[in-house]
Design a protein around this motif. Structure first.
Motif, short mmCIF file in Angstrom:
data_model
loop_
_atom_site.label_atom_id
_atom_site.label_comp_id
_atom_site.label_asym_id
_atom_site.label_seq_id
_atom_site.Cartn_x
_atom_site.Cartn_y
_atom_site.Cartn_z
N GLN A 449 0.84 -1.20 0.00
CA GLN A 449 0.00 0.00 0.00
C GLN A 449 0.87 1.25 0.00
O GLN A 449 1.91 1.31 0.67
CB GLN A 449 -0.92 0.00 1.23
N GLY A 454 -2.86 7.55 -6.74
CA GLY A 454 -4.07 6.73 -6.89
C GLY A 454 -4.51 6.59 -8.35
O GLY A 454 -3.86 7.10 -9.27
N VAL A 501 -6.85 -4.93 -6.76
CA VAL A 501 -6.42 -3.54 -6.61
C VAL A 501 -7.53 -2.74 -5.94
O VAL A 501 -8.70 -2.85 -6.32
CB VAL A 501 -6.09 -2.90 -7.98
N SER A 503 -8.02 1.35 -5.08
CA SER A 503 -7.36 2.64 -5.29
C SER A 503 -8.39 3.76 -5.35
O SER A 503 -9.54 3.53 -5.73
CB SER A 503 -6.54 2.61 -6.58
N SER A 509 -2.90 3.71 -3.54
CA SER A 509 -3.36 2.42 -4.06
C SER A 509 -2.86 1.28 -3.18
O SER A 509 -1.85 1.41 -2.47
CB SER A 509 -2.83 2.20 -5.49
N LYS A 510 -3.61 0.15 -3.25
CA LYS A 510 -3.19 -1.05 -2.53
C LYS A 510 -3.34 -2.24 -3.47
O LYS A 510 -4.42 -2.54 -3.96
CB LYS A 510 -4.04 -1.26 -1.28
#
Length: 520
Positions: A449, A454, A501, A503, A509-510
């Motif tokens: 993360q 993003g 994903v 985001s 974002s992760k």
């Protein structure tokens, strides 16, 4: 293909599609209309046939009950009558007989029938034979015929009454037919014309605007609106006309059943046309985007390859300078620079070759048991130098109990390094990155993360496509081929895992990787 050309192509294809759909729709309506007209015509023809049969049966029954011809009398084939006003005037019936008991006598009988307020009578005129020399047997035959004619005269009043009933019916309409017989006649006529569905019928007196007879009272409103009707006993000279009306409650289902194949084939054709059109448009747009991404890829690749080549070239020129050689440490510095740029160049080429191998399903995987926690630490160490150079931070959160997986150590390391590299590149300021390892069911998950720029939902739907690069806005230091995430997704799937994903623009974002847990 230019955007204007693409718009023209889409516009013309849309116009052609609308034209085809319009033509198919018109054709379907024509089929439905023709089917309805044919049904109406067949139904009305059946009603006329039933009415004609009822009238014939009534006439035949009346004559069979009233005419007193004996067994020796055989009527010929000619029967005619003429008349004027039934209440006042003369009606004449003429029956011509050719044979009496197989004897050729040329006998002619004329019925002169007059009706009036006081009743009527029949006068019989018998023509004599042209042969005056008759035998005794022939004279006996003539006497027998005269006796038959006398019987006809005596029955004249009865015949008058029958004919008056036919010409001036005094009975009610309900006394002139049997409802069961009418139902049977209607059923037979409809079935003969292929109309094999339930129906309701009624007899209507239009002048009185009332129903004389209804097969089903609940159907009366529909029968009153029905256009399927025919005159009952149409040859009555006077008296009120009555209509035989019929209605088919299941008419629409019947018509649809008759033309369902036509409509289904037409609908299938429209569906195929629309589907093909949509697929063609999507293919054109996809190919256009792919062409644009490939052009970007070529530009980026050219830049990425030219940079290390230019650096190596400059370093070689520097090493050829005698003055540089005499400066302590410069020789080793330029050699190290050449080595680093050479490695960088090799990595870029290897990345492209790896994606080509993935497309050919020709990737070599060295399967072994791997502790994913150790692999995460290795990847973080490789990326930490770049992150720290931007005053960023990276931390590992270990919540796992068993993080052993089966896979290729090199490819799994590249997956993690690619994700960490993206987290670093797509952070506007000092990157803040966390790597969390944990278990869920029978899987080991690694979540990377960041707090970067993003992505939008539209970007998320494309990030795993080859050559696609997320728009970076004001960030201009993001370089690459657009192959990193495509490589990551393919490799995760090869290892029987999944990647997801989460985001949001401006919040980071992760990326979460899930791999099957190996228990030994």
């Amino acid at each position: 293909m230019r955007k204007s050309t693409l718009r023209w192509v889409i516009g013309l294809m849309s116009l052609a599609l609308l034209g085809l759909i319009g033509f198919q729709w018109y054709w379907i309506e024509s089929v439905i209309r023709a089917s309805e007209d044919r049904f109406k015509r067949d139904a009305i023809d059946a009603l006329h046939s039933v009415s004609e049969k009822l009238e014939k049966q009534e006439a035949l029954y009346a004559f069979s009950q009233s005419f007193p011809f004996g067994p020796g009398f055989s009527a010929g084939n000619n029967f005619s009558w003429s008349g004027s006003n039934p209440q006042r005037g003369t009606q004449k019936f003429e029956i011509i007989s050719d044979t009496i008991n197989n004897q050729e006598l040329g006998f002619n009988i004329v019925f002169d029938f007059q009706t009036g307020p006081s009743g009527g009578q029949i006068e019989v005129i018998a023509g004599a034979s042209t042969n005056q020399n008759l035998t005794e047997e022939e004279k006996a035959e003539l006497l027998h015929m005269e006796e038959q004619m006398n019987r006809v005269n005596r029955k004249s009043e009865m015949v008058v009454q029958v004919l008056e009933n036919m010409l001036i019916p005094e009975r009610s309409i309900m006394a002139r037919f049997n409802p069961k017989q009418l139902d049977s006649l209607l059923s037979n006529e409809f079935e003969n014309r292929g109309i094999d569905i339930d129906f309701d019928y009624a007899i209507v007196a239009p002048r009185q605007n009332r129903f004389v007879f209804v097969s089903d009272r609940e159907s009366q409103p529909d029968l009153s609106k029905s256009e399927l009707k025919a005159s009952l006993f149409p040859n009555d000279l006077i008296g009120e006309k009555n209509w035989l009306v019929v209605n088919f409650p299941q008419k629409q289902q019947f018509l649809l059943r008759k033309i369902w194949l036509t409509m289904a084939s037409s609908g299938l054709l429209i569906f195929v046309i629309v589907g093909t059109f949509g697929f063609s448009i999507m293919t054109i747009i996809r190919q256009k985007k792919l062409s644009e991404m490939k052009n970007d890829f070529i530009n980026n690749m050219t830049h990425e390859l030219k940079t290390p080549i230019a650096t190596i070239s400059l370093a070689c020129e520097a090493l050829s300078d005698q003055e540089i050689k005499q400066i302590d440490g410069m020789y080793d510095r330029y050699l190290g620079m050449i080595n680093d740029e050479n490695k960088r160049l090799g990595e870029q080429v290897e990345r492209v070759l790896t994606m080509a191998a993935i497309d050919r399903n020709d990737v070599e995987i060295k399967w072994e048991e791997i502790d994913l926690k150790e692999l995460v630490r290795t990847a973080v160490e490789k990326s930490s130098l770049q992150i720290e150079s931007r005053d960023g931070s990276i931390k590992i959160i270990d919540n796992s109990t068993n993080a052993v997986v089966r896979g290729d150590k090199t490819h799994l390391t590249n997956i993690l390094v690619n994700l960490l590299d993206n987290a670093n590149k797509y952070s506007e300021s000092a990157p803040e990155i966390s790597v969390r390892v944990y278990n869920k069911s029978d899987s080991v998950l690694v979540a990377i993360q960041d707090r970067g720029i993003g992505m939008t939902k539209e970007a998320i739907s494309h990030i795993f496509q080859k050559f696609y690069r997320v728009p970076t806005g004001n960030i201009h230091n993001v370089k690459g081929f657009g192959l990193g995430l495509a490589y990551v997704k393919n490799m995760v799937e090869i290892h029987h895992g999944k990647i997801s994903v989460d985001s949001e623009p401006g919040k980071g974002s992760k990326f979460t990787i899930s791999l099957p847990n190996h228990h030994g």
